[in-house]
Design a protein around this motif. Structure first.
Motif, PDB file in Angstrom:
ATOM      1  N   MET A  54       0.831  -1.194   0.000  1.00 20.40           N
ATOM      2  CA  MET A  54       0.000   0.000   0.000  1.00 20.40           C
ATOM      3  C   MET A  54       0.870   1.250   0.000  1.00 20.40           C
ATOM      4  O   MET A  54       1.945   1.271   0.593  1.00 20.40           O
ATOM      5  N   GLU A  55       0.376   2.247  -0.685  1.00 17.22           N
ATOM      6  CA  GLU A  55       1.053   3.545  -0.743  1.00 17.22           C
ATOM      7  C   GLU A  55       0.066   4.585  -0.231  1.00 17.22           C
ATOM      8  O   GLU A  55      -1.049   4.696  -0.736  1.00 17.22           O
ATOM      9  N   PHE A  56       0.474   5.341   0.780  1.00 14.08           N
ATOM     10  CA  PHE A  56      -0.427   6.330   1.372  1.00 14.08           C
ATOM     11  C   PHE A  56      -0.140   7.715   0.803  1.00 14.08           C
ATOM     12  O   PHE A  56       1.005   8.060   0.495  1.00 14.08           O
ATOM     13  N   TYR A  57      -1.191   8.498   0.674  1.00 10.12           N
ATOM     14  CA  TYR A  57      -1.049   9.859   0.172  1.00 10.12           C
ATOM     15  C   TYR A  57      -2.066  10.764   0.867  1.00 10.12           C
ATOM     16  O   TYR A  57      -3.062  10.297   1.431  1.00 10.12           O
ATOM     17  N   ILE A  58      -1.791  12.061   0.822  1.00 11.84           N
ATOM     18  CA  ILE A  58      -2.748  13.083   1.235  1.00 11.84           C
ATOM     19  C   ILE A  58      -2.848  14.081   0.098  1.00 11.84           C
ATOM     20  O   ILE A  58      -1.830  14.588  -0.382  1.00 11.84           O
ATOM     21  N   GLU A  59      -4.041  14.287  -0.371  1.00 15.45           N
ATOM     22  CA  GLU A  59      -4.264  15.219  -1.482  1.00 15.45           C
ATOM     23  C   GLU A  59      -5.118  16.388  -1.003  1.00 15.45           C
ATOM     24  O   GLU A  59      -6.160  16.198  -0.392  1.00 15.45           O
ATOM     25  N   GLN A  60      -4.641  17.612  -1.251  1.00 17.66           N
ATOM     26  CA  GLN A  60      -5.341  18.820  -0.843  1.00 17.66           C
ATOM     27  C   GLN A  60      -5.347  19.830  -1.966  1.00 17.66           C
ATOM     28  O   GLN A  60      -4.402  19.898  -2.752  1.00 17.66           O
ATOM     29  N   SER A  61      -6.403  20.606  -2.045  1.00 14.90           N
ATOM     30  CA  SER A  61      -6.478  21.653  -3.045  1.00 14.90           C
ATOM     31  C   SER A  61      -5.596  22.830  -2.646  1.00 14.90           C
ATOM     32  O   SER A  61      -5.522  23.211  -1.475  1.00 14.90           O
ATOM     33  N   VAL A  62      -4.875  23.406  -3.619  1.00 17.90           N
ATOM     34  CA  VAL A  62      -4.058  24.591  -3.350  1.00 17.90           C
ATOM     35  C   VAL A  62      -4.567  25.788  -4.174  1.00 17.90           C
ATOM     36  O   VAL A  62      -3.878  26.786  -4.320  1.00 17.90           O
ATOM     37  N   ARG A  63      -5.787  25.650  -4.728  1.00 24.25           N
ATOM     38  CA  ARG A  63      -6.356  26.755  -5.484  1.00 24.25           C
ATOM     39  C   ARG A  63      -6.811  27.855  -4.557  1.00 24.25           C
ATOM     40  O   ARG A  63      -7.168  27.623  -3.396  1.00 24.25           O
ATOM     41  N   ASP A  64      -6.819  29.092  -5.060  1.00 23.33           N
ATOM     42  CA  ASP A  64      -7.215  30.221  -4.245  1.00 23.33           C
ATOM     43  C   ASP A  64      -8.721  30.346  -4.101  1.00 23.33           C
ATOM     44  O   ASP A  64      -9.232  30.954  -3.165  1.00 23.33           O
ATOM     45  N   ASP A  65      -9.496  29.779  -5.078  1.00 17.06           N
ATOM     46  CA  ASP A  65     -10.940  29.938  -5.018  1.00 17.06           C
ATOM     47  C   ASP A  65     -11.576  28.934  -4.085  1.00 17.06           C
ATOM     48  O   ASP A  65     -10.987  27.984  -3.640  1.00 17.06           O
TER      49      ASP A  65
END
Length: 246
Positions: A235-246
């Protein structure tokens, strides 16, 4: 107090059978990376299921990192190893098992708190507890993870009468009006002892990631102690978050 061991075998829910069938086709190479999966409507027609069930099948495959879903394009087999969103994995409000796939109850027992591994904080050694050990597998029957769950017996005296294979504790507590307050997660590396290594089909001494969860009641007493030992390399773990200003 005596141990209780039983077969705990039951047919998995329909959505899980469909999900596991698709996962098996992905892992066998029958559906190689980039292949398009059936749409929700196609799954509904093929299996005579409702939209919510079809949606759950595809969502769980995406949560497991096996497919990628693109709006107005469809669902496609992803590249690489199984990927897990760490934010989902440590979410205490998750109503489904943290690790999708086949689960097996290895043991279920009422024991003294002193007998539990890993140790349970905040309980006297002689406190009776429900202790549940489950293994999680991929479609090739390789163990993915080992889960230890410990709950004070006084808080859930009928827990071992439940269908334990896919039971998740926090929804179980909420359905019974247990006043939960907070949950804390820990991530730490540990070395596998001989017994745990055997259950995970690894060599003793191999370093693995352990996720621990402690959940407390509103009065500050412990409600649950859970620990997940994750087999390395699968398994490969990740965290994905938006970096858009809107």
């Amino acid at each position: 107090m005596g141990d209780y061991y039983g077969p705990f075998m039951s047919a998995p829910p329909l959505y899980l059978r469909i999900r596991n069938e698709l996962e098996a086709r992905i892992r066998s190479g029958e559906l190689p990376p980039g292949s398009r999966l059936p749409t929700e409507a196609e799954l509904q027609e093929q299996h005579a299921i409702g939209r919510a069930t079809a949606q759950r099948v595809l969502s769980e495959l995406a949560q497991a990192g096996l497919v990628e879903r693109h709006r107005r394009k469809g669902t496609f087999v992803a590249d690489g190893v199984r990927k897990e969103n760490l934010l989902r994995f440590v979410n205490p409000r998750l109503a489904t098992p943290e690790i999708p796939g086949r689960h097996e109850v290895h043991s279920a027992a009422v024991v003294r708190a002193a007998e539990v591994t890993p140790p349970v904080p905040g309980l006297d050694d002689d406190t009776p507890v429900n202790h549940l050990v489950r293994r999680k597998f991929d479609t090739e029957e390789t163990p993915l993870a080992l889960e230890h769950t410990t709950v004070p017996f006084a808080l859930a005296p009928h827990l071992l009468d439940e269908e334990l294979t896919h039971l998740t504790m926090i929804p179980y507590f909420r359905a019974r009006g247990v006043p939960l307050a907070t949950s804390r997660m820990y991530l730490d590396p540990v070395l596998l002892d001989e017994r745990t290594a055997h259950l995970l089909a690894c060599e003793p001494g191999v370093p693995v990631l352990r996720q621990r969860r402690l959940t407390w009641l509103e009065n500050g007493e412990l409600a649950e102690s859970a620990a997940f030992l994750l087999r390395p390399g699968l398994m490969e773990f990740y965290i994905e978050q938006s970096v858009r200003d809107d």
